[in-house]
Design an enzyme around this catalytic site. Structure first.
Site, PDB file in Angstrom:
ATOM      1  N   ASP A  50      20.684  12.868 -34.711  1.00 18.49           N
ATOM      2  CA  ASP A  50      19.867  12.946 -35.919  1.00 18.49           C
ATOM      3  C   ASP A  50      19.484  14.418 -35.985  1.00 18.49           C
ATOM      4  O   ASP A  50      18.646  14.882 -35.205  1.00 18.49           O
ATOM      5  CB  ASP A  50      18.617  12.073 -35.790  1.00 18.49           C
ATOM      6  CG  ASP A  50      17.792  12.120 -37.063  1.00 18.49           C
ATOM      7  OD1 ASP A  50      17.643  13.222 -37.617  1.00 18.49           O
ATOM      8  OD2 ASP A  50      17.298  11.076 -37.501  1.00 18.49           O
ATOM      9  N   HIS A  51      20.105  15.157 -36.896  1.00 18.74           N
ATOM     10  CA  HIS A  51      19.959  16.612 -36.790  1.00 18.74           C
ATOM     11  C   HIS A  51      18.526  17.078 -37.021  1.00 18.74           C
ATOM     12  O   HIS A  51      18.158  18.169 -36.622  1.00 18.74           O
ATOM     13  CB  HIS A  51      20.957  17.349 -37.700  1.00 18.74           C
ATOM     14  CG  HIS A  51      20.570  17.392 -39.139  1.00 18.74           C
ATOM     15  ND1 HIS A  51      20.796  16.352 -40.000  1.00 18.74           N
ATOM     16  CD2 HIS A  51      19.965  18.346 -39.881  1.00 18.74           C
ATOM     17  CE1 HIS A  51      20.341  16.675 -41.203  1.00 18.74           C
ATOM     18  NE2 HIS A  51      19.837  17.883 -41.168  1.00 18.74           N
TER      19      HIS A  51
ATOM     20  N   HIS B  43      16.082  10.141 -40.474  1.00 23.58           N
ATOM     21  CA  HIS B  43      15.222  11.316 -40.362  1.00 23.58           C
ATOM     22  C   HIS B  43      13.728  10.998 -40.523  1.00 23.58           C
ATOM     23  O   HIS B  43      12.910  11.397 -39.701  1.00 23.58           O
ATOM     24  CB  HIS B  43      15.611  12.369 -41.399  1.00 23.58           C
ATOM     25  CG  HIS B  43      17.068  12.721 -41.401  1.00 23.58           C
ATOM     26  ND1 HIS B  43      17.813  12.830 -40.249  1.00 23.58           N
ATOM     27  CD2 HIS B  43      17.938  12.998 -42.401  1.00 23.58           C
ATOM     28  CE1 HIS B  43      19.049  13.165 -40.549  1.00 23.58           C
ATOM     29  NE2 HIS B  43      19.160  13.261 -41.851  1.00 23.58           N
TER      30      HIS B  43
HETATM   31  C1  BG6 Z   1      21.626  14.654 -44.225  1.00 30.99           C
HETATM   32  C2  BG6 Z   1      21.790  13.824 -45.453  1.00 30.99           C
HETATM   33  O1  BG6 Z   1      21.485  13.846 -43.092  1.00 30.99           O
HETATM   34  O2  BG6 Z   1      20.474  15.468 -44.352  1.00 30.99           O
HETATM   35  C3  BG6 Z   1      21.869  14.688 -46.694  1.00 30.99           C
HETATM   36  O3  BG6 Z   1      22.978  13.046 -45.353  1.00 30.99           O
HETATM   37  C4  BG6 Z   1      20.693  15.631 -46.756  1.00 30.99           C
HETATM   38  O4  BG6 Z   1      21.932  13.899 -47.873  1.00 30.99           O
HETATM   39  C5  BG6 Z   1      20.536  16.372 -45.434  1.00 30.99           C
HETATM   40  O5  BG6 Z   1      20.932  16.550 -47.799  1.00 30.99           O
HETATM   41  C6  BG6 Z   1      19.262  17.194 -45.409  1.00 30.99           C
HETATM   42  O6  BG6 Z   1      19.254  17.969 -44.260  1.00 30.99           O
HETATM   43  P1  BG6 Z   1      18.464  19.345 -44.206  1.00 30.99           P
HETATM   44  O7  BG6 Z   1      18.624  19.803 -42.796  1.00 30.99           O
HETATM   45  O8  BG6 Z   1      19.121  20.245 -45.219  1.00 30.99           O
HETATM   46  O9  BG6 Z   1      17.063  19.031 -44.582  1.00 30.99           O
END
Ligand code: BG6
Length: 506
Positions: free
Chosen positions: A183-184, A246
């Site tokens: 989960d980045h 997230h």
């Molecule tokens: C991803 C989603 O996990 O997270 C995307 O699939 C979203 O739809 C993105 O745009 C948002 O990530 P960040 O790091 O740009 O907030």
């Protein structure tokens, strides 16, 4: 180690993985011997793959390419053309196995491998089964034997049922300790700082409970629309795409008990407890506790933008939500009665993610006592507003946090206003933080799963989210729309206004 990227010539590899690996290389953080092997259906040579990687790094790396460092990095990049979906009975990984043996032999690598699933979820199970069939994963590797680790990208499933099918298929081949579910958001510096903020500061932790907190807001706002990702997104929607992973992960970090150690399982046990304590939102409760919406055309900044239904690749009869807001309760002793309002959407006014902890107001006695509080009345009917304290944790951009407190306005009268104490990462620490994927890939190499989702927590998140999806699927009323560039449908404001609260729009 060798990192084998399934989907190595795809968008994720080009935008995130290869730039992150390049930066780890620049920092000297890759192990002494390493190789990166992209695989996929594209007919690429090693040199073609190096050019593909270079294009991605030039566009997306946080640091520019340096000729000497690049030459060294490029020499460790390879590509093997395979088609995982080739007819049953085929051996799609045979050529990969032979190539990996040669690369590892030539580069003097011990055979440690990371298999990274950067492929559509429909291929998760086939890849894992092929890895087993091709004997890439030893059933029980002995101590000192080369490791095999699996990295899985979201979405892990479409609902609880499909998530279980994936986690079961993975568990049939890999031990849980070998599996790293990304989960980045958990790799973001500011997200990691939530635990430090809570548990390394005696000023904050005593306040994080129902005695002092009125409510918590978690907003993850995106300015971008669906872009080129409708193929995936139109079948997913904001609840699956953002909340299931997230936002619920952010909630666990705000709400969890202090772990007794910072080890992977101890931290993840505490996070799981929060997910298990979520009050189910199901059946008719869904209608009162959730809001969804879809962006219509509008203006974002000074640009006119199209509505979701006009985006390329979106089905004309799509009912996919691009915005969702929830009123969530954590039914445990610490958080009883404290609403957690979660909200995320595309095409909102700006890109901004924030967690705000709204403390309870002080009693209406001194500075906010009614000016004419007459003696002998037992009820103060209204008092002048005195804003409650808010701790706002900015995840992105402008990473940092602010504490909003009351202060006297200088002058002869006692007049009170809100002032902001601010901490800003870039001012305090200068250099830009590493990208989330750098930290996460490094942790996979180190075998540290603290920042990854454990199987039980993925399942608990789906258990919470699936009844909401089920209820929505039964409904046929038109989806509420919001103009692009606004903070979502009006019902999102009502969700808080019903209890006299309002969103903090970061
Ligand atoms: C991803 C989603 O996990 O997270 C995307 O699939 C979203 O739809 C993105 O745009 C948002 O990530 P960040 O790091 O740009 O907030």
């Amino acid at each position: 180690m060798t990192i084998v990227i399934f989907g190595g010539a795809g968008d994720l590899a080009q935008r995130k993985l290869l730039p992150a690996l390049y930066n780890l290389h620049v920092d000297g953080l890759l192990p002494p011997t390493w190789a990166i092997v992209g695989t996929g259906r594209k007919d690429l040579t090693d040199d073609g793959y190096r050019q593909f990687a270079r294009d991605g790094i030039e566009r997306h790396s946080r640091r520019p390419i340096d000729a000497a460092t690049w030459a060294q990095f490029a020499s460790g990049l390879f590509f093997v053309n395979i088609d995982i979906a080739e007819p049953a009975g085929g051996r799609p990984l045979a050529s990969l196995g032979a190539r990996l043996d040669i690369i590892e032999h030539e580069r003097g690598e011990p055979g440690d491998r990371i298999y990274y699933l950067a492929v559509p979820p429909s291929l998760f199970i086939p890849v894992v089964q092929q890895l087993a069939a091709a004997r890439f994963v030893a059933p029980s590797p002995g101590a000192g034997a080369p490791y095999a680790r699996l990295v899985v990208e979201k979405p892990i499933g479409h609902d609880l049922h499909s998530a279980l099918a994936i986690t079961d298929a993975v568990a049939a081949v890999f031990d849980e300790r070998q599996v790293f579910r990304i989960d980045h958001y958990l790799g973001k510096e500011t997200v990691q700082n939530i635990l430090v903020l809570r548990f390394a500061n005696s000023i904050f932790e005593p306040l994080f409970n129902q005695k002092y907190v009125d409510h918590v807001q978690i907003t993850v706002a995106e300015q971008d629309g669906v872009g080129t990702r409708a193929g995936y997104y139109d079948g997913a929607g904001a609840l699956r795409d953002m909340v299931q992973n997230h936002l619920l992960q952010l909630l666990t970090l705000v709400a969890m008990e202090p772990p007794h150690a910072l080890t992977a399982d101890v931290v993840r046990d505490e996070k799981l407890q929060v997910l298990q304590a979520l009050r189910p939102i199901a059946g008719s409760t869904v209608d009162g506790c959730t809001v969804r919406g879809r962006y219509a055309g509008g203006r974002v900044g000074d640009r006119a933008v199209a509505g979701y239904l006009a985006e390329p690749g979106v089905a004309p009869d799509s009912r996919t939500e691009t915005f969702v807001a929830l009123n969530v309760r954590v039914d445990n002793w610490r958080w009883a009665g404290v609403p957690f309002y979660l909200r995320t959407g595309k095409r909102l006014p700006r890109r901004s993610s924030e967690i705000s902890v709204h403390l309870k107001a002080v009693p209406p006695i001194l500075f906010n006592a009614p000016p004419d509080a007459p003696l002998g009345r037992c009820v103060h009917e209204s008092s002048p507003a005195l804003a409650a304290n808010v701790l706002a944790i900015r995840l992105q951009p402008d990473d940092g946090f602010s504490f909003f407190i009351s202060s006297k306005i200088p002058g002869p009268q006692v007049r009170v206003t809100t002032v902001e104490m601010d901490f800003d990462y870039s001012t305090a620490f200068g250099a830009a933080s590493p990208e989330a994927y750098e930290r996460l890939l490094l942790d996979v190499m180190a075998g540290d799963a603290t920042l990854f989702m454990r199987r039980d927590s993925v399942e608990a998140s789906w258990r919470f989210v699936t009844p909401i999806l089920d209820r929505w699927a039964e409904q046929s009323a038109p989806l509420p729309e919001y103009a692009a560039g606004t903070w979502g449908p009006a019902a999102s404001d009502d969700l808080l206004q019903r209890s006299g609260r309002s969103w903090r729009n970061p």
